[in-house]
Each structure stands twice: as structure tokens, then as C-alpha cells.
Design a protein around this motif. Structure first.
Motif, PDB file in Angstrom:
ATOM      1  N   ILE A 141      37.618  52.443  42.305  1.00  0.00           N
ATOM      2  CA  ILE A 141      38.942  51.849  42.176  1.00  0.00           C
ATOM      3  C   ILE A 141      39.080  51.281  40.771  1.00  0.00           C
ATOM      4  CG2 ILE A 141      40.569  50.152  43.122  1.00  0.00           C
ATOM      5  CD1 ILE A 141      39.689  52.248  45.137  1.00  0.00           C
ATOM      6  N   SER A 142      40.195  51.536  40.122  1.00  0.00           N
ATOM      7  CA  SER A 142      40.457  50.913  38.825  1.00  0.00           C
ATOM      8  C   SER A 142      41.548  49.858  38.984  1.00  0.00           C
ATOM      9  CB  SER A 142      40.883  51.962  37.787  1.00  0.00           C
ATOM     10  OG  SER A 142      42.089  52.595  38.174  1.00  0.00           O
ATOM     11  N   LEU A 143      41.468  48.817  38.163  1.00  0.00           N
ATOM     12  CA  LEU A 143      42.408  47.700  38.217  1.00  0.00           C
ATOM     13  C   LEU A 143      43.323  47.735  37.000  1.00  0.00           C
ATOM     14  CD1 LEU A 143      39.862  44.865  39.134  1.00  0.00           C
ATOM     15  CD2 LEU A 143      41.086  46.393  40.686  1.00  0.00           C
ATOM     16  N   THR A 144      44.600  47.409  37.199  1.00  0.00           N
ATOM     17  CA  THR A 144      45.552  47.361  36.099  1.00  0.00           C
ATOM     18  C   THR A 144      46.346  46.063  36.165  1.00  0.00           C
ATOM     19  OG1 THR A 144      47.460  48.438  35.058  1.00  0.00           O
ATOM     20  CG2 THR A 144      47.275  48.645  37.456  1.00  0.00           C
ATOM     21  N   GLN A 145      46.647  45.517  34.996  1.00  0.00           N
ATOM     22  CA  GLN A 145      47.484  44.323  34.905  1.00  0.00           C
ATOM     23  C   GLN A 145      48.876  44.670  34.385  1.00  0.00           C
ATOM     24  OE1 GLN A 145      45.278  41.748  32.329  1.00  0.00           O
ATOM     25  NE2 GLN A 145      43.540  41.570  33.721  1.00  0.00           N
ATOM     26  N   THR A 146      49.038  45.879  33.846  1.00  0.00           N
ATOM     27  CA  THR A 146      50.285  46.228  33.167  1.00  0.00           C
ATOM     28  C   THR A 146      51.072  47.337  33.867  1.00  0.00           C
ATOM     29  OG1 THR A 146      49.061  47.775  31.753  1.00  0.00           O
ATOM     30  CG2 THR A 146      49.367  45.535  30.926  1.00  0.00           C
ATOM     31  N   SER A 147      50.461  48.053  34.795  1.00  0.00           N
ATOM     32  CA  SER A 147      51.144  49.165  35.463  1.00  0.00           C
ATOM     33  C   SER A 147      51.207  48.914  36.960  1.00  0.00           C
ATOM     34  CB  SER A 147      50.409  50.486  35.188  1.00  0.00           C
ATOM     35  OG  SER A 147      50.295  50.721  33.795  1.00  0.00           O
ATOM     36  N   GLY A 148      51.977  49.750  37.644  1.00  0.00           N
ATOM     37  CA  GLY A 148      52.046  49.668  39.091  1.00  0.00           C
ATOM     38  C   GLY A 148      50.865  50.364  39.738  1.00  0.00           C
ATOM     39  N   SER A 149      50.695  50.129  41.024  1.00  0.00           N
ATOM     40  CA  SER A 149      49.615  50.769  41.771  1.00  0.00           C
ATOM     41  C   SER A 149      49.947  52.230  42.015  1.00  0.00           C
ATOM     42  CB  SER A 149      49.405  50.056  43.107  1.00  0.00           C
ATOM     43  OG  SER A 149      49.079  48.697  42.909  1.00  0.00           O
ATOM     44  N   SER A 150      48.939  53.094  41.879  1.00  0.00           N
ATOM     45  CA  SER A 150      49.133  54.520  42.093  1.00  0.00           C
ATOM     46  C   SER A 150      47.780  55.199  42.185  1.00  0.00           C
ATOM     47  CB  SER A 150      49.944  55.133  40.941  1.00  0.00           C
ATOM     48  OG  SER A 150      50.114  56.519  41.118  1.00  0.00           O
ATOM     49  N   GLY A 151      47.635  56.132  43.152  1.00  0.00           N
ATOM     50  CA  GLY A 151      46.369  56.848  43.298  1.00  0.00           C
ATOM     51  C   GLY A 151      45.236  55.883  43.585  1.00  0.00           C
ATOM     52  N   ASN A 152      44.183  55.929  42.754  1.00  0.00           N
ATOM     53  CA  ASN A 152      43.041  55.023  42.900  1.00  0.00           C
ATOM     54  C   ASN A 152      43.155  53.799  41.999  1.00  0.00           C
ATOM     55  OD1 ASN A 152      42.039  57.320  44.353  1.00  0.00           O
ATOM     56  ND2 ASN A 152      39.980  56.528  44.038  1.00  0.00           N
ATOM     57  N   ARG A 153      44.361  53.531  41.490  1.00  0.00           N
ATOM     58  CA  ARG A 153      44.598  52.378  40.614  1.00  0.00           C
ATOM     59  C   ARG A 153      45.460  51.362  41.349  1.00  0.00           C
ATOM     60  NH1 ARG A 153      48.128  54.361  36.299  1.00  0.00           N
ATOM     61  NH2 ARG A 153      49.799  53.775  37.739  1.00  0.00           N
ATOM     62  N   ILE A 154      45.062  50.078  41.256  1.00  0.00           N
ATOM     63  CA  ILE A 154      45.804  49.026  41.944  1.00  0.00           C
ATOM     64  C   ILE A 154      46.072  47.866  40.992  1.00  0.00           C
ATOM     65  CG2 ILE A 154      43.749  47.846  42.853  1.00  0.00           C
ATOM     66  CD1 ILE A 154      45.452  47.390  45.442  1.00  0.00           C
ATOM     67  N   ARG A 155      47.234  47.283  41.140  1.00  0.00           N
ATOM     68  CA  ARG A 155      47.628  46.149  40.301  1.00  0.00           C
ATOM     69  C   ARG A 155      46.906  44.887  40.767  1.00  0.00           C
ATOM     70  NH1 ARG A 155      51.600  45.040  36.676  1.00  0.00           N
ATOM     71  NH2 ARG A 155      52.508  42.959  36.627  1.00  0.00           N
ATOM     72  N   ALA A 156      46.275  44.170  39.815  1.00  0.00           N
ATOM     73  CA  ALA A 156      45.493  42.979  40.159  1.00  0.00           C
ATOM     74  C   ALA A 156      45.294  42.138  38.909  1.00  0.00           C
ATOM     75  CB  ALA A 156      44.151  43.372  40.745  1.00  0.00           C
ATOM     76  N   PHE A 157      45.101  40.828  39.138  1.00  0.00           N
ATOM     77  CA  PHE A 157      44.889  39.904  38.038  1.00  0.00           C
ATOM     78  C   PHE A 157      43.640  39.069  38.304  1.00  0.00           C
ATOM     79  CE2 PHE A 157      49.396  40.842  37.928  1.00  0.00           C
ATOM     80  CZ  PHE A 157      49.622  41.045  36.576  1.00  0.00           C
ATOM     81  N   PRO A 158      43.008  38.576  37.227  1.00  0.00           N
ATOM     82  CA  PRO A 158      41.818  37.738  37.411  1.00  0.00           C
ATOM     83  C   PRO A 158      42.106  36.553  38.328  1.00  0.00           C
ATOM     84  CG  PRO A 158      42.044  38.357  35.112  1.00  0.00           C
ATOM     85  CD  PRO A 158      43.292  38.824  35.800  1.00  0.00           C
ATOM     86  N   GLY A 159      41.130  36.258  39.182  1.00  0.00           N
ATOM     87  CA  GLY A 159      41.266  35.151  40.116  1.00  0.00           C
ATOM     88  C   GLY A 159      41.815  35.555  41.470  1.00  0.00           C
ATOM     89  N   GLU A 160      42.378  36.751  41.573  1.00  0.00           N
ATOM     90  CA  GLU A 160      42.943  37.195  42.842  1.00  0.00           C
ATOM     91  C   GLU A 160      41.852  37.712  43.783  1.00  0.00           C
ATOM     92  OE1 GLU A 160      47.463  38.599  41.690  1.00  0.00           O
ATOM     93  OE2 GLU A 160      45.968  40.116  42.170  1.00  0.00           O
ATOM     94  N   LEU A 161      42.188  37.735  45.067  1.00  0.00           N
ATOM     95  CA  LEU A 161      41.326  38.368  46.050  1.00  0.00           C
ATOM     96  C   LEU A 161      41.657  39.846  46.146  1.00  0.00           C
ATOM     97  CD1 LEU A 161      41.263  35.818  49.022  1.00  0.00           C
ATOM     98  CD2 LEU A 161      39.450  36.267  47.367  1.00  0.00           C
ATOM     99  N   ILE A 162      40.642  40.660  46.307  1.00  0.00           N
ATOM    100  CA  ILE A 162      40.827  42.095  46.562  1.00  0.00           C
ATOM    101  C   ILE A 162      40.185  42.383  47.920  1.00  0.00           C
ATOM    102  CG2 ILE A 162      38.733  42.705  45.240  1.00  0.00           C
ATOM    103  CD1 ILE A 162      40.246  45.329  44.483  1.00  0.00           C
ATOM    104  N   THR A 163      40.898  43.123  48.744  1.00  0.00           N
ATOM    105  CA  THR A 163      40.473  43.375  50.125  1.00  0.00           C
ATOM    106  C   THR A 163      40.359  44.867  50.376  1.00  0.00           C
ATOM    107  OG1 THR A 163      41.580  41.358  50.873  1.00  0.00           O
ATOM    108  CG2 THR A 163      41.038  42.995  52.554  1.00  0.00           C
ATOM    109  N   ALA A 164      39.267  45.277  51.002  1.00  0.00           N
ATOM    110  CA  ALA A 164      39.071  46.671  51.408  1.00  0.00           C
ATOM    111  C   ALA A 164      38.929  46.716  52.929  1.00  0.00           C
ATOM    112  CB  ALA A 164      37.830  47.262  50.737  1.00  0.00           C
ATOM    113  N   LYS A 165      39.566  47.719  53.539  1.00  0.00           N
ATOM    114  CA  LYS A 165      39.559  47.796  55.007  1.00  0.00           C
ATOM    115  C   LYS A 165      39.457  49.256  55.439  1.00  0.00           C
ATOM    116  CE  LYS A 165      43.501  47.351  57.141  1.00  0.00           C
ATOM    117  NZ  LYS A 165      44.744  46.755  57.695  1.00  0.00           N
ATOM    118  N   TYR A 166      38.635  49.502  56.462  1.00  0.00           N
ATOM    119  CA  TYR A 166      38.615  50.843  57.060  1.00  0.00           C
ATOM    120  C   TYR A 166      38.528  50.703  58.575  1.00  0.00           C
ATOM    121  CZ  TYR A 166      33.567  50.814  58.152  1.00  0.00           C
ATOM    122  OH  TYR A 166      32.335  50.527  58.681  1.00  0.00           O
ATOM    123  N   GLU A 167      38.849  51.764  59.253  1.00  0.00           N
ATOM    124  CA  GLU A 167      38.865  51.785  60.717  1.00  0.00           C
ATOM    125  C   GLU A 167      37.575  52.427  61.221  1.00  0.00           C
ATOM    126  OE1 GLU A 167      41.334  54.607  63.304  1.00  0.00           O
ATOM    127  OE2 GLU A 167      42.610  52.816  63.167  1.00  0.00           O
TER     128      GLU A 167
END
Length: 210
Positions: free
Chosen positions: A42-68
Motif C-alpha cells: 500500500i502506498s500513502l499520499t497526502q496530495t492525491s485522492g485514493s486510487s488502486g493501491n494508493r490511499i490518502r493519509a496523513f501523519p498521526g492518523e490511524l490506518i486500518t486493514a480488514k479481511y473476511e
């Protein structure tokens, strides 16, 4: 989820952050035929929207992964499934305490002119300049307290706001000294009143009132 020990299995994972609660869906692939270990990048971006394997995120935030998970032990049945969730926090290249700088601090009169001689019962302005050292916007709370010679807080005020990326910002907070003496100004920049994590080192300046 190693359903076929002779092939590479795949697992669909939903990844979300505080900036993108809807998140993205990615595929994690088993590292070997029978390893039971699945990986996805997963790649993180601060300047673009989420798309494909890229997600918008900023330092200090929580990131959550979930599977069934559909391979549950008793007392679950063969048709049962369960969401498996993991969370982590996103770090930053710059420590929190360096994310903002207090560039300047001075005392001014009611018109905004910088002054060096202060007299009691006349309103003054405590003017500070802060700078966002990040290339993304962030919330902040600037706190100014004035302390007398007995270390008593005689004035306490704060301003909450949002700094744009790399923005320089001027703050002004008023105070009317009612007694002569020596005082010091202490100013702080926190994430918020509820989260007093410092974004900049505190700044202290002394002055006298006649």
C-alpha cells in the motif's frame, strides 16, 4: 485462508484511514504455495485522492486493514465468517514537535505597532508568527499565558485554527496589565486542547510593565 496448499491463494483486504473512511480494496497474495502468509503493498499520499493501491493519509492518523475470514474453528459453522481487523498509526519524517515553528513573538499597542515600553491599564497585543513546516494542512491550537513574578498565571487565552500547507500565520491576543512589574509570555502550539501534543517548542519572552 490457505485454502489450496498447492497454489498461491489470495485475500481481499479493505484498507481505510481517518482521511478516507471508505478506503480501498486490495488483493494480498500468498507468499508461497503453502505459507499461509499473504502480502500486499500500500502506498500513502497526502496530495492525491485514493486510487488502486494508493490511499490518502496523513501523519498521526490511524490506518486500518480488514479481511473476511471464512476458516473459523468451532463453535463457528462452515458458513460463518468473521471480520479480522488490524490497526496501526502513520508516522512522519518530521517529529511532531517540529511540525510547526514559532517564528517571532513581540508586544504591540492597540494599533499593532511594536512597542518596548509598557504601562499598566493600557491594552497591549501579544503578536506571534507561526509557520506550518508541512506541505499539507493541519489543525492547531495556539496558547498564550502571561505569568507574573510570583509565577502566577494572570492571563490565559488560546486560538484554534487550521494551517494551510507551508503557511505563515500571524496571531494576536490582547491583554490589559493592571499592575506594574516583571512578566513573561509563554506561548505553546498544540494539536488541540483535547490533545496537548506539542507541534512546536514553547517560546518564552520577558517584559516589564511600568
Amino acid at each position: 485462508m490457505n485454502l489450496n496448499p498447492e497454489n498461491l491463494d489470495q485475500v481481499k483486504i479493505t484498507v481505510s484511514t481517518e482521511s478516507d473512511s471508505a478506503g480501498i480494496s486490495v488483493i494480498a497474495v500468498e507468499t508461497q504455495d503453502d505459507s499461509g502468509v499473504f502480502e500486499s503493498t500500500i502506498s500513502l499520499t497526502q496530495t492525491s485522492g485514493s486510487s488502486g493501491n494508493r490511499i490518502r493519509a496523513f501523519p498521526g492518523e490511524l490506518i486500518t486493514a480488514k479481511y473476511e475470514d471464512r476458516t473459523l474453528p468451532l463453535p463457528y459453522g462452515i458458513s460463518d465468517d468473521l471480520d479480522i481487523i488490524a490497526t496501526s498509526s502513520i508516522g512522519a519524517d518530521i517529529p511532531d514537535i517540529q511540525r510547526v515553528s514559532i517564528e517571532d513573538l513581540y508586544v504591540a499597542d492597540s494599533t499593532g505597532e511594536q512597542i518596548s515600553k509598557l504601562t499598566k491599564n493600557n491594552q497591549i497585543q501579544i503578536v506571534s508568527h507561526i509557520r506550518n513546516n508541512q506541505d499539507y494542512s493541519q489543525q492547531f491550537t495556539s496558547i498564550v499565558q502571561i505569568v507574573d513574578e510570583q509565577n502566577r498565571i494572570v492571563s490565559l487565552s488560546w486560538i484554534a485554527g487550521k494551517l494551510s500547507d507551508l503557511q505563515n500565520f500571524e496571531l494576536s491576543q490582547s491583554w490589559i496589565p493592571t499592575e506594574s512589574g516583571n512578566y513573561r509570555i509563554e506561548t505553546f502550539v498544540w494539536k488541540s486542547l483535547n490533545d496537548p501534543s506539542p507541534l512546536a517548542p514553547s517560546y518564552v519572552k520577558s517584559f516589564s510593565v511600568k
